[in-house]
Design a protein around this motif. Structure first.
Motif, mmCIF file in Angstrom:
data_model
loop_
_atom_site.group_PDB
_atom_site.id
_atom_site.type_symbol
_atom_site.label_atom_id
_atom_site.label_comp_id
_atom_site.label_asym_id
_atom_site.label_seq_id
_atom_site.Cartn_x
_atom_site.Cartn_y
_atom_site.Cartn_z
ATOM 1 N N PRO A 5 0.852 -1.214 0.123
ATOM 2 C CA PRO A 5 0.014 0.027 -0.288
ATOM 3 C C PRO A 5 0.627 1.222 -0.105
ATOM 4 O O PRO A 5 1.923 1.385 0.332
ATOM 5 N N PRO A 6 0.374 2.634 -0.247
ATOM 6 C CA PRO A 6 1.316 3.595 -0.260
ATOM 7 C C PRO A 6 1.682 3.768 1.084
ATOM 8 O O PRO A 6 0.853 3.547 2.101
ATOM 9 N N GLU A 7 2.982 4.337 1.190
ATOM 10 C CA GLU A 7 3.667 4.105 2.543
ATOM 11 C C GLU A 7 4.143 5.621 2.853
ATOM 12 O O GLU A 7 4.299 6.573 2.154
ATOM 13 N N GLY A 8 4.908 5.697 3.936
ATOM 14 C CA GLY A 8 5.556 6.909 4.338
ATOM 15 C C GLY A 8 4.978 7.406 5.616
ATOM 16 O O GLY A 8 3.813 7.033 6.000
ATOM 17 N N PRO A 9 5.936 8.138 6.134
ATOM 18 C CA PRO A 9 5.350 8.621 7.761
ATOM 19 C C PRO A 9 4.005 9.339 7.579
ATOM 20 O O PRO A 9 3.204 9.387 8.785
ATOM 21 N N GLU A 10 3.866 10.148 6.610
ATOM 22 C CA GLU A 10 2.746 11.080 6.628
ATOM 23 C C GLU A 10 1.543 10.250 6.256
ATOM 24 O O GLU A 10 0.433 10.528 7.230
ATOM 25 N N CYS A 11 1.679 8.981 5.675
ATOM 26 C CA CYS A 11 0.335 8.247 5.364
ATOM 27 C C CYS A 11 0.089 7.434 6.837
ATOM 28 O O CYS A 11 -1.148 7.652 7.238
ATOM 29 N N ILE A 12 1.126 6.934 7.587
ATOM 30 C CA ILE A 12 1.013 6.437 8.936
ATOM 31 C C ILE A 12 0.391 7.270 9.990
ATOM 32 O O ILE A 12 -0.496 7.039 10.876
ATOM 33 N N GLY A 13 0.801 8.467 9.825
ATOM 34 C CA GLY A 13 0.474 9.472 10.602
ATOM 35 C C GLY A 13 -1.141 9.984 10.662
ATOM 36 O O GLY A 13 -1.661 10.203 11.605
ATOM 37 N N GLU A 14 -1.418 10.108 9.383
ATOM 38 C CA GLU A 14 -3.114 10.359 9.184
ATOM 39 C C GLU A 14 -3.802 9.066 9.517
ATOM 40 O O GLU A 14 -4.882 9.393 10.165
ATOM 41 N N VAL A 15 -3.254 7.672 9.371
ATOM 42 C CA VAL A 15 -4.235 6.737 9.916
ATOM 43 C C VAL A 15 -4.351 6.818 11.292
ATOM 44 O O VAL A 15 -5.260 6.321 11.993
ATOM 45 N N GLU A 16 -2.985 7.070 12.042
ATOM 46 C CA GLU A 16 -2.926 7.146 13.467
ATOM 47 C C GLU A 16 -3.976 8.251 13.829
ATOM 48 O O GLU A 16 -4.629 7.933 15.005
ATOM 49 N N SER A 17 -3.973 9.380 13.381
ATOM 50 C CA SER A 17 -5.107 10.281 13.598
ATOM 51 C C SER A 17 -6.320 10.042 13.660
ATOM 52 O O SER A 17 -7.079 10.382 14.608
ATOM 53 N N LEU A 18 -6.512 9.331 12.567
ATOM 54 C CA LEU A 18 -7.784 8.719 12.439
ATOM 55 C C LEU A 18 -8.334 7.785 13.341
ATOM 56 O O LEU A 18 -9.315 7.773 13.912
ATOM 57 N N LEU A 19 -7.365 6.912 13.633
ATOM 58 C CA LEU A 19 -7.943 5.973 14.730
ATOM 59 C C LEU A 19 -7.898 6.712 15.978
ATOM 60 O O LEU A 19 -9.089 6.322 16.857
ATOM 61 N N ASN A 20 -7.027 7.662 16.434
ATOM 62 C CA ASN A 20 -7.259 8.229 17.427
ATOM 63 C C ASN A 20 -8.810 9.099 17.636
ATOM 64 O O ASN A 20 -9.688 8.956 18.838
ATOM 65 N N GLU A 21 -9.226 9.727 16.570
ATOM 66 C CA GLU A 21 -10.410 10.195 16.362
ATOM 67 C C GLU A 21 -11.469 9.394 16.588
ATOM 68 O O GLU A 21 -12.664 9.725 17.122
ATOM 69 N N GLY A 22 -11.220 8.190 15.969
ATOM 70 C CA GLY A 22 -12.589 7.282 16.126
ATOM 71 C C GLY A 22 -12.656 6.550 17.452
ATOM 72 O O GLY A 22 -13.868 6.277 17.931
ATOM 73 N N LEU A 23 -11.581 6.771 18.026
ATOM 74 C CA LEU A 23 -11.575 5.997 19.514
ATOM 75 C C LEU A 23 -12.376 7.177 20.428
ATOM 76 O O LEU A 23 -13.172 6.788 21.249
ATOM 77 N N VAL A 24 -12.082 8.408 20.274
ATOM 78 C CA VAL A 24 -12.848 9.483 20.934
ATOM 79 C C VAL A 24 -14.461 9.443 20.600
ATOM 80 O O VAL A 24 -15.126 9.742 21.470
ATOM 81 N N LEU A 25 -14.607 9.279 19.264
ATOM 82 C CA LEU A 25 -16.101 9.066 18.760
ATOM 83 C C LEU A 25 -16.760 8.082 19.266
ATOM 84 O O LEU A 25 -17.922 8.082 19.806
ATOM 85 N N GLN A 26 -15.949 6.738 19.556
ATOM 86 C CA GLN A 26 -16.475 5.656 20.163
ATOM 87 C C GLN A 26 -17.028 5.947 21.537
ATOM 88 O O GLN A 26 -18.049 5.615 21.926
ATOM 89 N N GLU A 27 -16.089 6.687 22.319
ATOM 90 C CA GLU A 27 -16.328 6.990 23.664
ATOM 91 C C GLU A 27 -17.541 7.914 23.726
ATOM 92 O O GLU A 27 -18.426 7.996 24.582
ATOM 93 N N ARG A 28 -17.666 8.719 22.662
ATOM 94 C CA ARG A 28 -18.937 9.721 22.757
ATOM 95 C C ARG A 28 -19.867 9.042 22.546
ATOM 96 O O ARG A 28 -21.121 9.366 23.161
ATOM 97 N N LEU A 29 -19.830 8.223 21.652
ATOM 98 C CA LEU A 29 -21.245 7.392 21.179
ATOM 99 C C LEU A 29 -21.864 6.569 22.509
ATOM 100 O O LEU A 29 -22.851 6.259 22.612
ATOM 101 N N GLY A 30 -20.722 6.045 23.010
ATOM 102 C CA GLY A 30 -21.190 5.191 24.295
ATOM 103 C C GLY A 30 -21.975 5.943 25.475
ATOM 104 O O GLY A 30 -22.750 5.540 25.923
#
Length: 206
Positions: A5-30
């Motif tokens: 897949p496309p690689e690079g620190p910026e791609c991994i950083g974007e995925v990490e940011s979305l994961l963190n946002e998703g976890l916050v959203l999951q907590e909010r939905l709970g």
């Protein structure tokens, strides 16, 4: 053949940011789920909900839709509007990106080993043998569905090939590092090659 897949620190950083946002959203939905259960209990008792009860739900829905849209832009396959599944897909994508980056670094080490040259008129068989093996390993890494232990060692700088390159190019090694690298290269790649490396008979062409 495995497709990276496309690689690079910026791609991994974007995925990490979305994961963190998703976890916050999951907590909010709970939290919203708990609030809705309390609202439902009051409704069963004949108490109407407060006028602003729906606002947090609408806000969370819009936040989820926006987040899912951004997630979908970086994932190769379409997603269902399901937060746990989207988080799982993001984690798998992050792992694939990390493995692609490691694979790329490993191949880069093998390419440098394959580029080593010998200062001499005749072919230096110990170097030719190692380079033949490095090319075979490079083909194996490019075709492998998952990372091998050798690939991880190359990417992390702990393989004998990494140490061979350090003997050839790194004049800043401490005495302890030098002795350790020399012994390891001699044991795993041959003493003739180790001696040639430390005596300056091997070099990387510019």
């Amino acid at each position: 053949m495995a497709t990276a897949p496309p690689e690079g620190p910026e791609c991994i950083g974007e995925v990490e940011s979305l994961l963190n946002e998703g976890l916050v959203l999951q907590e909010r939905l709970g939290e919203l789920a708990q609030a809705l259960r309390q609202t439902a209990e009051r409704l069963e008792q004949g108490q109407p909900p407060s006028p602003g009860a729906a606002a947090p739900l609408i806000e969370a829905t819009k936040a989820f839709e926006g987040w899912l849209e951004r997630v979908q832009r970086i994932l190769p396959a379409p997603l269902e509007p399901d937060l746990p599944k989207a988080l799982g897909a993001l984690r798998a994508h992050r792992q694939a990106l990390e493995e692609a980056a490691l694979r790329s670094r490993a191949v880069g080490v093998l390419e440098r080993v394959s580029s080593l040259a010998y200062r001499g008129a005749e072919e230096f068989l110990p170097l030719s043998t190692v380079q033949f093996d490095a090319l075979a390993l490079m083909r194996e890494l490019k075709d492998a569905a998952s990372l091998t232990d050798a690939a991880r060692a190359l990417a992390e700088g702990t393989h004998a090939y990494n140490l061979l390159l350090r003997l050839v190019t790194d004049s800043e090694m401490s005495d302890e590092e030098w002795v350790s690298a020399y012994q390891r290269v001699g044991q795993e790649l041959g003493h003739e090659l180790a001696i040639a490396a430390v005596r300056g008979r091997l070099y990387l062409p510019e």
